[in-house]
Scaffold this motif. Sequence first.
Motif, PDB file in Angstrom:
ATOM      1  N   VAL A  45     -23.856  -0.168   8.910  1.00 19.68           N
ATOM      2  CA  VAL A  45     -24.374   0.949   9.682  1.00 19.68           C
ATOM      3  C   VAL A  45     -23.867   2.226   9.019  1.00 19.68           C
ATOM      4  CG1 VAL A  45     -24.301   2.144  11.907  1.00 19.68           C
ATOM      5  CG2 VAL A  45     -24.459  -0.338  11.838  1.00 19.68           C
ATOM      6  N   VAL A  46     -24.751   3.190   8.830  1.00 22.72           N
ATOM      7  CA  VAL A  46     -24.354   4.475   8.256  1.00 22.72           C
ATOM      8  C   VAL A  46     -23.585   5.245   9.325  1.00 22.72           C
ATOM      9  CG1 VAL A  46     -25.188   6.642   7.276  1.00 22.72           C
ATOM     10  CG2 VAL A  46     -26.358   4.508   6.728  1.00 22.72           C
ATOM     11  N   VAL A  47     -22.344   5.632   8.997  1.00 21.39           N
ATOM     12  CA  VAL A  47     -21.486   6.309   9.972  1.00 21.39           C
ATOM     13  C   VAL A  47     -21.205   7.759   9.599  1.00 21.39           C
ATOM     14  CG1 VAL A  47     -20.409   4.194  10.800  1.00 21.39           C
ATOM     15  CG2 VAL A  47     -19.394   5.419   8.874  1.00 21.39           C
ATOM     16  N   GLY A  48     -21.675   8.207   8.453  1.00 22.29           N
ATOM     17  CA  GLY A  48     -21.462   9.597   8.055  1.00 22.29           C
ATOM     18  C   GLY A  48     -22.206   9.898   6.780  1.00 22.29           C
ATOM     19  N   SER A  49     -22.342  11.177   6.483  1.00 24.43           N
ATOM     20  CA  SER A  49     -23.029  11.562   5.255  1.00 24.43           C
ATOM     21  C   SER A  49     -22.127  12.472   4.434  1.00 24.43           C
ATOM     22  CB  SER A  49     -24.344  12.268   5.580  1.00 24.43           C
ATOM     23  OG  SER A  49     -24.109  13.418   6.353  1.00 24.43           O
ATOM     24  N   LEU A  50     -22.316  12.394   3.138  1.00 25.36           N
ATOM     25  CA  LEU A  50     -21.582  13.219   2.187  1.00 25.36           C
ATOM     26  C   LEU A  50     -22.594  14.072   1.431  1.00 25.36           C
ATOM     27  CD1 LEU A  50     -19.275  10.418   0.828  1.00 25.36           C
ATOM     28  CD2 LEU A  50     -18.515  12.420   2.059  1.00 25.36           C
ATOM     29  N   ALA A  51     -22.180  14.679   0.345  1.00 22.35           N
ATOM     30  CA  ALA A  51     -23.111  15.404  -0.510  1.00 22.35           C
ATOM     31  C   ALA A  51     -24.142  14.421  -1.038  1.00 22.35           C
ATOM     32  CB  ALA A  51     -22.360  16.066  -1.660  1.00 22.35           C
ATOM     33  N   TYR A  52     -25.399  14.856  -1.081  1.00 20.11           N
ATOM     34  CA  TYR A  52     -26.486  13.982  -1.516  1.00 20.11           C
ATOM     35  C   TYR A  52     -26.120  13.355  -2.843  1.00 20.11           C
ATOM     36  CZ  TYR A  52     -31.098  12.393  -2.789  1.00 20.11           C
ATOM     37  OH  TYR A  52     -32.143  11.607  -3.143  1.00 20.11           O
ATOM     38  N   PRO A  53     -26.324  12.089  -3.086  1.00 21.60           N
ATOM     39  CA  PRO A  53     -27.005  11.059  -2.314  1.00 21.60           C
ATOM     40  C   PRO A  53     -26.052  10.056  -1.669  1.00 21.60           C
ATOM     41  CG  PRO A  53     -26.945  10.366  -4.581  1.00 21.60           C
ATOM     42  CD  PRO A  53     -26.183  11.680  -4.483  1.00 21.60           C
ATOM     43  N   TYR A  54     -24.845  10.448  -1.314  1.00 20.76           N
ATOM     44  CA  TYR A  54     -23.856   9.498  -0.809  1.00 20.76           C
ATOM     45  C   TYR A  54     -23.757   9.513   0.719  1.00 20.76           C
ATOM     46  CZ  TYR A  54     -22.445   9.209  -5.647  1.00 20.76           C
ATOM     47  OH  TYR A  54     -22.441   9.022  -6.995  1.00 20.76           O
ATOM     48  N   VAL A  55     -23.451   8.331   1.273  1.00 19.85           N
ATOM     49  CA  VAL A  55     -23.220   8.188   2.706  1.00 19.85           C
ATOM     50  C   VAL A  55     -22.002   7.304   2.919  1.00 19.85           C
ATOM     51  CG1 VAL A  55     -25.625   8.493   3.420  1.00 19.85           C
ATOM     52  CG2 VAL A  55     -24.798   6.217   2.871  1.00 19.85           C
ATOM     53  N   TRP A  56     -21.425   7.357   4.111  1.00 20.23           N
ATOM     54  CA  TRP A  56     -20.350   6.454   4.511  1.00 20.23           C
ATOM     55  C   TRP A  56     -20.972   5.312   5.295  1.00 20.23           C
ATOM     56  CZ3 TRP A  56     -16.033   7.104   2.112  1.00 20.23           C
ATOM     57  CH2 TRP A  56     -15.532   8.364   1.815  1.00 20.23           C
ATOM     58  N   ILE A  57     -20.593   4.069   4.980  1.00 24.93           N
ATOM     59  CA  ILE A  57     -21.107   2.908   5.705  1.00 24.93           C
ATOM     60  C   ILE A  57     -19.940   2.082   6.224  1.00 24.93           C
ATOM     61  CG2 ILE A  57     -23.294   2.793   4.455  1.00 24.93           C
ATOM     62  CD1 ILE A  57     -22.091   0.548   2.749  1.00 24.93           C
ATOM     63  N   ALA A  58     -20.193   1.343   7.299  1.00 22.05           N
ATOM     64  CA  ALA A  58     -19.155   0.494   7.888  1.00 22.05           C
ATOM     65  C   ALA A  58     -19.803  -0.748   8.476  1.00 22.05           C
ATOM     66  CB  ALA A  58     -18.396   1.246   8.970  1.00 22.05           C
ATOM     67  N   ASP A  59     -19.020  -1.839   8.516  1.00 25.01           N
ATOM     68  CA  ASP A  59     -19.508  -3.071   9.146  1.00 25.01           C
ATOM     69  C   ASP A  59     -18.648  -3.473  10.343  1.00 25.01           C
ATOM     70  OD1 ASP A  59     -17.221  -3.985   7.910  1.00 25.01           O
ATOM     71  OD2 ASP A  59     -18.208  -5.547   6.744  1.00 25.01           O
ATOM     72  N   GLY A  60     -17.621  -2.700  10.649  1.00 25.23           N
ATOM     73  CA  GLY A  60     -16.767  -2.991  11.797  1.00 25.23           C
ATOM     74  C   GLY A  60     -15.715  -4.041  11.527  1.00 25.23           C
ATOM     75  N   ARG A  61     -15.707  -4.631  10.366  1.00 22.05           N
ATOM     76  CA  ARG A  61     -14.721  -5.661  10.011  1.00 22.05           C
ATOM     77  C   ARG A  61     -13.942  -5.212   8.777  1.00 22.05           C
ATOM     78  NH1 ARG A  61     -19.081  -8.617  11.989  1.00 22.05           N
ATOM     79  NH2 ARG A  61     -18.513  -9.988  13.704  1.00 22.05           N
ATOM     80  N   LYS A  62     -14.470  -5.498   7.600  1.00 24.56           N
ATOM     81  CA  LYS A  62     -13.792  -5.115   6.368  1.00 24.56           C
ATOM     82  C   LYS A  62     -13.780  -3.602   6.204  1.00 24.56           C
ATOM     83  CE  LYS A  62     -13.673  -5.815   1.424  1.00 24.56           C
ATOM     84  NZ  LYS A  62     -14.243  -6.484   0.260  1.00 24.56           N
ATOM     85  N   TYR A  63     -14.920  -2.976   6.438  1.00 26.35           N
ATOM     86  CA  TYR A  63     -15.042  -1.526   6.361  1.00 26.35           C
ATOM     87  C   TYR A  63     -15.228  -1.007   7.783  1.00 26.35           C
ATOM     88  CZ  TYR A  63     -15.807  -2.551   1.462  1.00 26.35           C
ATOM     89  OH  TYR A  63     -15.669  -3.002   0.187  1.00 26.35           O
ATOM     90  N   ASN A  64     -14.138  -0.557   8.389  1.00 23.13           N
ATOM     91  CA  ASN A  64     -14.223  -0.075   9.761  1.00 23.13           C
ATOM     92  C   ASN A  64     -14.302   1.444   9.767  1.00 23.13           C
ATOM     93  OD1 ASN A  64     -11.550   0.739   9.346  1.00 23.13           O
ATOM     94  ND2 ASN A  64     -10.769  -1.188  10.151  1.00 23.13           N
ATOM     95  N   LEU A  65     -14.313   2.028  10.939  1.00 22.53           N
ATOM     96  CA  LEU A  65     -14.473   3.481  11.052  1.00 22.53           C
ATOM     97  C   LEU A  65     -13.301   4.251  10.458  1.00 22.53           C
ATOM     98  CD1 LEU A  65     -16.028   3.808  14.594  1.00 22.53           C
ATOM     99  CD2 LEU A  65     -17.114   4.258  12.408  1.00 22.53           C
ATOM    100  N   ASP A  66     -12.125   3.631  10.416  1.00 20.44           N
ATOM    101  CA  ASP A  66     -10.958   4.297   9.838  1.00 20.44           C
ATOM    102  C   ASP A  66     -11.042   4.386   8.323  1.00 20.44           C
ATOM    103  OD1 ASP A  66      -9.906   4.521  12.374  1.00 20.44           O
ATOM    104  OD2 ASP A  66      -8.810   2.626  12.220  1.00 20.44           O
ATOM    105  N   LYS A  67     -11.713   3.421   7.700  1.00 18.80           N
ATOM    106  CA  LYS A  67     -11.834   3.399   6.238  1.00 18.80           C
ATOM    107  C   LYS A  67     -13.232   2.903   5.846  1.00 18.80           C
ATOM    108  CE  LYS A  67      -9.336   1.923   2.119  1.00 18.80           C
ATOM    109  NZ  LYS A  67      -9.314   3.208   1.464  1.00 18.80           N
ATOM    110  N   PRO A  68     -14.261   3.759   6.013  1.00 17.84           N
ATOM    111  CA  PRO A  68     -15.619   3.339   5.647  1.00 17.84           C
ATOM    112  C   PRO A  68     -15.801   3.321   4.130  1.00 17.84           C
ATOM    113  CG  PRO A  68     -15.640   5.603   6.386  1.00 17.84           C
ATOM    114  CD  PRO A  68     -14.234   5.091   6.574  1.00 17.84           C
ATOM    115  N   LYS A  69     -16.894   2.704   3.692  1.00 23.87           N
ATOM    116  CA  LYS A  69     -17.191   2.587   2.267  1.00 23.87           C
ATOM    117  C   LYS A  69     -18.167   3.685   1.859  1.00 23.87           C
ATOM    118  CE  LYS A  69     -19.194  -0.710  -1.033  1.00 23.87           C
ATOM    119  NZ  LYS A  69     -18.139  -0.552  -2.022  1.00 23.87           N
ATOM    120  N   LYS A  70     -17.912   4.320   0.730  1.00 24.15           N
ATOM    121  CA  LYS A  70     -18.824   5.324   0.183  1.00 24.15           C
ATOM    122  C   LYS A  70     -19.895   4.595  -0.624  1.00 24.15           C
ATOM    123  CE  LYS A  70     -18.744   9.186  -3.049  1.00 24.15           C
ATOM    124  NZ  LYS A  70     -17.867   9.940  -3.970  1.00 24.15           N
ATOM    125  N   LYS A  71     -21.161   4.898  -0.361  1.00 25.97           N
ATOM    126  CA  LYS A  71     -22.248   4.178  -1.019  1.00 25.97           C
ATOM    127  C   LYS A  71     -23.373   5.146  -1.369  1.00 25.97           C
ATOM    128  CE  LYS A  71     -23.815  -0.103  -1.905  1.00 25.97           C
ATOM    129  NZ  LYS A  71     -23.173  -1.051  -2.765  1.00 25.97           N
TER     130      LYS A  71
END
Length: 108
Positions: A45-71
Amino acid sequence: PTRRSSDLVLKSLPFRKNKMERTQMIPVCTVVESLAGRDKGHLYVVVGSLAYPYVWIADGRKYNLDKPKKKNCRHLRILGTSVSTGSAGPARISNEWIRSVLNRAVKN
């Protein structure tokens, strides 16, 4: 006569005027699937946006809201429209909510 690689003339690739046409910014609370990288095929689930074209994503397990993945948005496929967070609004996003949304997305 045999041809050497140095004898070949490389054809130029068609020029793309605007590379930004290929990808779009993905809104927050959207369910996406990873298309590239070691997490290929995983749902997030996309949980935030960065400078185009990057977003923060999380799955609630490995990548949670405290440490989302930049994609990069180019490496994500949207699996539907944005998920409604209900009357609570985006402030109520939690790891449990993300897991439940992804479980529902897998079942569909």
